[in-house]
Design a protein around this motif. Sequence first.
Motif, mmCIF file in Angstrom:
data_model
loop_
_atom_site.group_PDB
_atom_site.id
_atom_site.type_symbol
_atom_site.label_atom_id
_atom_site.label_comp_id
_atom_site.label_asym_id
_atom_site.label_seq_id
_atom_site.Cartn_x
_atom_site.Cartn_y
_atom_site.Cartn_z
ATOM 1 N N ASP A 314 0.841 -1.195 0.000
ATOM 2 C CA ASP A 314 0.000 0.000 0.000
ATOM 3 C C ASP A 314 0.871 1.238 0.000
ATOM 4 N N SER A 315 0.230 2.398 -0.083
ATOM 5 C CA SER A 315 0.959 3.655 -0.023
ATOM 6 C C SER A 315 1.593 3.825 1.353
ATOM 7 N N PRO A 316 2.791 4.393 1.420
ATOM 8 C CA PRO A 316 3.490 4.498 2.702
ATOM 9 C C PRO A 316 3.090 5.734 3.500
ATOM 10 N N GLY A 317 3.541 5.753 4.747
ATOM 11 C CA GLY A 317 3.442 6.945 5.571
ATOM 12 C C GLY A 317 2.044 7.446 5.810
ATOM 13 N N SER A 318 1.894 8.746 5.770
ATOM 14 C CA SER A 318 0.627 9.383 6.117
ATOM 15 C C SER A 318 -0.477 9.063 5.124
ATOM 16 N N TYR A 319 -0.112 8.549 3.964
ATOM 17 C CA TYR A 319 -1.131 8.202 2.965
ATOM 18 C C TYR A 319 -1.883 6.940 3.358
ATOM 19 N N SER A 320 -1.429 6.286 4.388
ATOM 20 C CA SER A 320 -2.050 5.039 4.809
ATOM 21 C C SER A 320 -2.541 5.131 6.237
ATOM 22 N N GLU A 321 -3.305 6.169 6.510
ATOM 23 C CA GLU A 321 -3.889 6.345 7.817
ATOM 24 C C GLU A 321 -5.396 6.299 7.695
ATOM 25 N N ALA A 322 -6.057 5.932 8.781
ATOM 26 C CA ALA A 322 -7.526 5.842 8.766
ATOM 27 C C ALA A 322 -8.090 6.545 9.981
ATOM 28 N N ALA A 323 -9.174 7.271 9.775
ATOM 29 C CA ALA A 323 -9.812 7.977 10.880
ATOM 30 C C ALA A 323 -10.517 6.998 11.791
ATOM 31 N N VAL A 324 -10.462 7.255 13.095
ATOM 32 C CA VAL A 324 -11.097 6.398 14.093
ATOM 33 C C VAL A 324 -11.971 7.258 15.000
ATOM 34 N N GLY A 325 -13.232 6.893 15.099
ATOM 35 C CA GLY A 325 -14.121 7.602 16.017
ATOM 36 C C GLY A 325 -14.526 8.979 15.525
ATOM 37 N N LYS A 326 -15.279 9.662 16.337
ATOM 38 C CA LYS A 326 -15.807 10.973 15.961
ATOM 39 C C LYS A 326 -14.719 12.033 15.954
ATOM 40 N N VAL A 327 -13.653 11.789 16.733
ATOM 41 C CA VAL A 327 -12.591 12.784 16.803
ATOM 42 C C VAL A 327 -11.633 12.715 15.639
ATOM 43 N N ALA A 328 -11.862 11.794 14.746
ATOM 44 C CA ALA A 328 -11.019 11.618 13.566
ATOM 45 C C ALA A 328 -9.583 11.345 13.960
ATOM 46 N N LYS A 329 -9.407 10.593 15.032
ATOM 47 C CA LYS A 329 -8.065 10.169 15.405
ATOM 48 C C LYS A 329 -7.563 9.199 14.352
ATOM 49 N N LYS A 330 -6.287 9.315 14.023
ATOM 50 C CA LYS A 330 -5.761 8.507 12.920
ATOM 51 C C LYS A 330 -4.685 7.542 13.394
ATOM 52 N N TYR A 331 -4.716 6.342 12.778
ATOM 53 C CA TYR A 331 -3.704 5.334 13.042
ATOM 54 C C TYR A 331 -3.093 4.898 11.720
ATOM 55 N N PRO A 332 -1.799 4.642 11.682
ATOM 56 C CA PRO A 332 -1.196 4.126 10.448
ATOM 57 C C PRO A 332 -1.786 2.763 10.095
ATOM 58 N N MET A 333 -1.930 2.529 8.819
ATOM 59 C CA MET A 333 -2.484 1.250 8.364
ATOM 60 C C MET A 333 -1.684 0.070 8.891
ATOM 61 N N GLN A 334 -0.353 0.188 8.888
ATOM 62 C CA GLN A 334 0.486 -0.919 9.345
ATOM 63 C C GLN A 334 0.198 -1.261 10.800
ATOM 64 N N TRP A 335 -0.026 -0.239 11.626
ATOM 65 C CA TRP A 335 -0.330 -0.484 13.039
ATOM 66 C C TRP A 335 -1.658 -1.213 13.172
ATOM 67 N N LEU A 336 -2.648 -0.782 12.421
ATOM 68 C CA LEU A 336 -3.958 -1.443 12.471
ATOM 69 C C LEU A 336 -3.852 -2.900 12.037
ATOM 70 N N LEU A 337 -3.072 -3.157 10.994
ATOM 71 C CA LEU A 337 -2.905 -4.512 10.476
ATOM 72 C C LEU A 337 -2.223 -5.409 11.506
ATOM 73 N N ASP A 338 -1.111 -4.934 12.064
ATOM 74 C CA ASP A 338 -0.399 -5.730 13.066
ATOM 75 C C ASP A 338 -1.229 -5.914 14.332
ATOM 76 N N HIS A 339 -1.957 -4.888 14.704
ATOM 77 C CA HIS A 339 -2.791 -4.959 15.911
ATOM 78 C C HIS A 339 -3.841 -6.059 15.779
ATOM 79 N N THR A 340 -4.310 -6.277 14.553
ATOM 80 C CA THR A 340 -5.315 -7.317 14.317
ATOM 81 C C THR A 340 -4.685 -8.702 14.176
ATOM 82 N N LEU A 341 -3.627 -8.809 13.388
ATOM 83 C CA LEU A 341 -3.094 -10.123 13.031
ATOM 84 C C LEU A 341 -2.129 -10.712 14.062
ATOM 85 N N LEU A 342 -1.396 -9.873 14.768
ATOM 86 C CA LEU A 342 -0.308 -10.385 15.605
ATOM 87 C C LEU A 342 -0.669 -10.525 17.073
ATOM 88 N N GLN A 343 -1.901 -10.226 17.435
ATOM 89 C CA GLN A 343 -2.354 -10.446 18.807
ATOM 90 C C GLN A 343 -3.249 -11.685 18.811
#
Length: 396
Positions: A314-343
Amino acid sequence: MVKKNSGSKSSKPSPRTSASTSKSAEGLAPGATEQQSATGILSPEEIKAQQRLLNIFSDTFREVLSDDEFSSILQKVKQALFNRDFETAFGNEQFLEVYAARWSPSRALCYSKILSQIADDLVPLQIHNEAAGSKDDRDIPFEDEVEMRRYSPTVELEEEERETKQAAVVKMLAIGGGAAEIVAFGDYLRTASPNIAGDLMLLDTGPWAEVVQKLHVGLTNPPPLSKYASAAAKATNAALVEPATRLRSTFTQQDALKLQNDDLSKVLGQTPLLVTMLFTLNELYTSGGIKLTTAFLRNLSASIPANSLLLVVDSPGSYSEAAVGKVAKKYPMQWLLDHTLLQADKLPAEGCRWEKLQSHDSIWFRLADGLRYPIELQDMRYQMHLYRATTSAPPN
């Protein structure tokens, strides 16, 4: 015409070194940067192989590229993509062909390079026909899927032709896949042993079936020659993939996030395969939402056969972030992926666990000088992550 480089007009940042975790990064010496691994000098044979892929695109979409309306349609596609109006951008065959002619060639070259770099990891996926089944190990009968118009064969083969004579088969499921994926997979088969066949299933919400079919024909038939071609040129003219039965490809128009567990299991089959999400996962997070995308990844973990591979690009860096919740908090795509698959404790108890084999947060793919294509193509930058499904939690 000579391919143009993006040159100084490009707004992309200068190359940078990035952190890397790699268990089997082929050709990457200890201490080398990812930038070095992506920009090595290509041999004349490698450049020739890349040119063959570009020729497949230029031959397949010759009329599209030479159409007087190409530029105007391209602008409409660009505007629709900018507005995130994907229904318009990918809603008709004319727009899809323009998209494939413009953006898919450089991606196909990039994806082909990635597949060559993970070739050693793909060896265990070479399933002998006795294990894979003579036709297809998916549960849904081939004819029923064609009748339901959900499963579109890209070539019409006789019954006996579908029973490939190759010794082993490598299966790949390309989620969000289309033009670039089938060409890259075809090039992987070119470099593989002649007794290896490929079974590719592409799944996307857009109506890519006709585009994929045309490229399948281009991969499995000799390229057109000028009537003035020499006898030697005619004698050596060959398809990229020979014989044609080495490549089976099908396209399903389906939203991956709407696949139920049983449907996903049928798509994956019962033998190890390569699952790819190439410039797709971040779009799922952004458009489908984190909740649905996370649920899909967990369902994938529960259904995927052990020893399968998951490749995410996928696109690197800030281009791969996703908004979370009403506050539009953002997490990098890689963090979201690892958080799901590696726990492991957050994955379904009955499914597979994941072991990360490679992780690169920023790599440049640069087009070689001397490549030819009717229109300008650009270099591209990407992040890449490779995982293996295991039957138990991998060691820390």
